[in-house]
Design a protein around this motif. Sequence first.
Motif, PDB file in Angstrom:
ATOM      1  N   SER A  10      23.331 -26.352  34.721  1.00 63.80           N
ATOM      2  CA  SER A  10      21.958 -26.074  34.318  1.00 63.80           C
ATOM      3  C   SER A  10      21.653 -26.712  32.969  1.00 63.80           C
ATOM      4  O   SER A  10      20.553 -27.222  32.747  1.00 63.80           O
ATOM      5  N   SER A  26      13.779 -25.660  27.502  1.00 62.30           N
ATOM      6  CA  SER A  26      14.508 -24.935  28.542  1.00 62.30           C
ATOM      7  C   SER A  26      16.008 -25.147  28.380  1.00 62.30           C
ATOM      8  O   SER A  26      16.446 -25.961  27.578  1.00 62.30           O
ATOM      9  N   GLY A  27      16.775 -24.436  29.183  1.00 59.46           N
ATOM     10  CA  GLY A  27      18.225 -24.471  29.009  1.00 59.46           C
ATOM     11  C   GLY A  27      18.568 -23.893  27.646  1.00 59.46           C
ATOM     12  O   GLY A  27      17.967 -22.911  27.233  1.00 59.46           O
ATOM     13  N   PRO A  28      19.522 -24.519  26.943  1.00 64.49           N
ATOM     14  CA  PRO A  28      19.865 -24.025  25.607  1.00 64.49           C
ATOM     15  C   PRO A  28      18.643 -23.993  24.695  1.00 64.49           C
ATOM     16  O   PRO A  28      18.567 -23.169  23.781  1.00 64.49           O
ATOM     17  N   ARG A  30      15.878 -22.848  25.375  1.00 68.46           N
ATOM     18  CA  ARG A  30      15.177 -21.574  25.512  1.00 68.46           C
ATOM     19  C   ARG A  30      15.647 -20.586  24.450  1.00 68.46           C
ATOM     20  O   ARG A  30      14.854 -19.852  23.870  1.00 68.46           O
ATOM     21  N   LEU A  31      16.946 -20.593  24.214  1.00 63.67           N
ATOM     22  CA  LEU A  31      17.496 -19.716  23.176  1.00 63.67           C
ATOM     23  C   LEU A  31      16.964 -20.126  21.804  1.00 63.67           C
ATOM     24  O   LEU A  31      16.588 -19.287  20.976  1.00 63.67           O
ATOM     25  N   THR A  34      13.431 -19.022  21.324  1.00 62.73           N
ATOM     26  CA  THR A  34      13.364 -17.586  21.047  1.00 62.73           C
ATOM     27  C   THR A  34      13.643 -17.307  19.579  1.00 62.73           C
ATOM     28  O   THR A  34      12.905 -16.572  18.924  1.00 62.73           O
ATOM     29  N   LEU A  35      14.715 -17.924  19.068  1.00 61.69           N
ATOM     30  CA  LEU A  35      15.070 -17.670  17.667  1.00 61.69           C
ATOM     31  C   LEU A  35      13.982 -18.187  16.728  1.00 61.69           C
ATOM     32  O   LEU A  35      13.609 -17.519  15.761  1.00 61.69           O
ATOM     33  N   VAL A  38      11.063 -15.827  16.809  1.00 61.68           N
ATOM     34  CA  VAL A  38      11.319 -14.631  16.007  1.00 61.68           C
ATOM     35  C   VAL A  38      11.056 -14.930  14.529  1.00 61.68           C
ATOM     36  O   VAL A  38      10.366 -14.180  13.831  1.00 61.68           O
ATOM     37  N   TYR A  49       1.274 -10.654   4.827  1.00 56.58           N
ATOM     38  CA  TYR A  49       1.181  -9.327   4.204  1.00 56.58           C
ATOM     39  C   TYR A  49       1.385  -9.422   2.692  1.00 56.58           C
ATOM     40  O   TYR A  49       0.627  -8.857   1.904  1.00 56.58           O
ATOM     41  N   LEU A 129      21.237 -13.449   7.360  1.00 56.91           N
ATOM     42  CA  LEU A 129      22.532 -13.802   7.955  1.00 56.91           C
ATOM     43  C   LEU A 129      22.756 -15.307   8.036  1.00 56.91           C
ATOM     44  O   LEU A 129      23.440 -15.802   8.932  1.00 56.91           O
TER      45      LEU A 129
ATOM     46  N   VAL B  83      11.765 -11.103  25.627  1.00 53.76           N
ATOM     47  CA  VAL B  83      12.917 -11.904  26.063  1.00 53.76           C
ATOM     48  C   VAL B  83      13.174 -11.719  27.556  1.00 53.76           C
ATOM     49  O   VAL B  83      13.697 -12.617  28.218  1.00 53.76           O
ATOM     50  N   LEU B  86      11.119 -14.263  29.187  1.00 59.91           N
ATOM     51  CA  LEU B  86      11.725 -15.580  28.975  1.00 59.91           C
ATOM     52  C   LEU B  86      12.895 -15.791  29.924  1.00 59.91           C
ATOM     53  O   LEU B  86      13.083 -16.888  30.459  1.00 59.91           O
ATOM     54  N   GLU B  90      13.888 -18.586  32.988  1.00 58.68           N
ATOM     55  CA  GLU B  90      15.043 -19.424  32.663  1.00 58.68           C
ATOM     56  C   GLU B  90      16.237 -18.824  33.405  1.00 58.68           C
ATOM     57  O   GLU B  90      16.982 -18.011  32.858  1.00 58.68           O
ATOM     58  N   THR B  92      19.184 -19.339  34.141  1.00 62.83           N
ATOM     59  CA  THR B  92      20.507 -19.880  33.858  1.00 62.83           C
ATOM     60  C   THR B  92      21.196 -18.954  32.859  1.00 62.83           C
ATOM     61  O   THR B  92      20.632 -17.934  32.462  1.00 62.83           O
ATOM     62  N   TRP B  94      21.444 -19.461  29.921  1.00 61.00           N
ATOM     63  CA  TRP B  94      20.684 -19.458  28.667  1.00 61.00           C
ATOM     64  C   TRP B  94      19.611 -18.383  28.662  1.00 61.00           C
ATOM     65  O   TRP B  94      19.194 -17.931  27.600  1.00 61.00           O
ATOM     66  N   GLY B  95      19.156 -17.972  29.859  1.00 58.11           N
ATOM     67  CA  GLY B  95      18.266 -16.823  29.932  1.00 58.11           C
ATOM     68  C   GLY B  95      18.979 -15.559  29.477  1.00 58.11           C
ATOM     69  O   GLY B  95      18.430 -14.746  28.730  1.00 58.11           O
ATOM     70  N   ALA B  97      21.570 -15.497  27.475  1.00 61.32           N
ATOM     71  CA  ALA B  97      21.820 -15.634  26.030  1.00 61.32           C
ATOM     72  C   ALA B  97      20.567 -15.274  25.238  1.00 61.32           C
ATOM     73  O   ALA B  97      20.649 -14.672  24.163  1.00 61.32           O
ATOM     74  N   THR B  98      19.396 -15.617  25.791  1.00 65.10           N
ATOM     75  CA  THR B  98      18.138 -15.298  25.115  1.00 65.10           C
ATOM     76  C   THR B  98      17.938 -13.788  25.013  1.00 65.10           C
ATOM     77  O   THR B  98      17.552 -13.272  23.959  1.00 65.10           O
ATOM     78  N   ALA B 101      20.209 -12.443  22.391  1.00 68.60           N
ATOM     79  CA  ALA B 101      19.686 -12.716  21.047  1.00 68.60           C
ATOM     80  C   ALA B 101      18.557 -11.747  20.710  1.00 68.60           C
ATOM     81  O   ALA B 101      18.519 -11.190  19.602  1.00 68.60           O
ATOM     82  N   VAL B 105      18.353  -8.987  17.647  1.00 75.98           N
ATOM     83  CA  VAL B 105      17.212  -8.899  16.735  1.00 75.98           C
ATOM     84  C   VAL B 105      16.683  -7.465  16.684  1.00 75.98           C
ATOM     85  O   VAL B 105      16.390  -6.931  15.611  1.00 75.98           O
TER      86      VAL B 105
END
Lengths: 149, 122
Positions: A10, A26-28, A30-31, A34-35, A38, A49, A129, B83, B86, B90, B92, B94-95, B97-98, B101, B105
């Motif tokens: 994938s 997409s794939g990695p 996607r992560l 997301t980060l 955030v 604010y 972090l 998530v 998401l 996705e 895979t 990675w979904g 992993a999302t 994550a 959070v």
Amino acid sequence: MPEVTRPRRSAGRAGGDPADGGRIGSGPGRLLVTLYAVFAVGATSRSAYQIATRFEEAPLPYALSAVAAVVYCAITVALVRGGEAARRTALAGCVAELAGVLVVGTWSVFDPEAFPDTTVWSAYGMGYLFIPLVLPVVGLLWLRRSPAS
Amino acid sequence: MFTPLTVAVAVAALALAAWCGLAAYRNEPTKDWHFAGMAVVTLLALAQLVVGVVRLAGGAEADDGTVVFVSYLVGCACAIPAVAFLSLSERTRWGSATVAAGAVVLAVLQVRLYDIWGGAGA
């Protein structure tokens, strides 16, 4: 063990396949999206604010937080949109982010008086972090690895 | 606010993160049971939102201000649903992993929420 002989099928689809080219979200990716989302939401709401309620207390950190927020939002949007232009935007964003966290991080360590309050990038993102330091590096690697064509 | 609930949300979120992290490690997408887990964590976060708002309505005040506190509560309630969607698109590892994550959070947000409310004085 098919997982071993065909690893990350994938991830390959999302990465280098020209038919899927430019799908950097997409794939990695996607992560990564997301980060970044955030951090975009967090930095934007936090700086909005702070600037709205007590900008005069620490103008420099709050202004820098706003800059960080803009960079995070730009990268998030670019990763979601995909395509070559967005990939370049995301690359530029990651470079700006890396430069920002290094410059502001160093600045905050050597001139703490300029920073009565912290920013996302203070002390190289220690309060978060060190994710602000790691994220652009991962982002640059991912964008390099997944050219649009 | 209500420390046991904050701890419960944090622990549940970390468990969800570990579970989905394991799925990602095993190269699996999120499955129905993962979504059931996400629903449980989301329900806890929604309960927290309700408890927080009720406490505010009852006259209690957060140390760092009502606006920040409510923003964090809403953010906590939205984190896992976001998530989850998401990971639906996705299918895979990675979904998974999302989701992991997002759950981490949420756990971090619980620590901040505790501080915002007033830490030990809660």
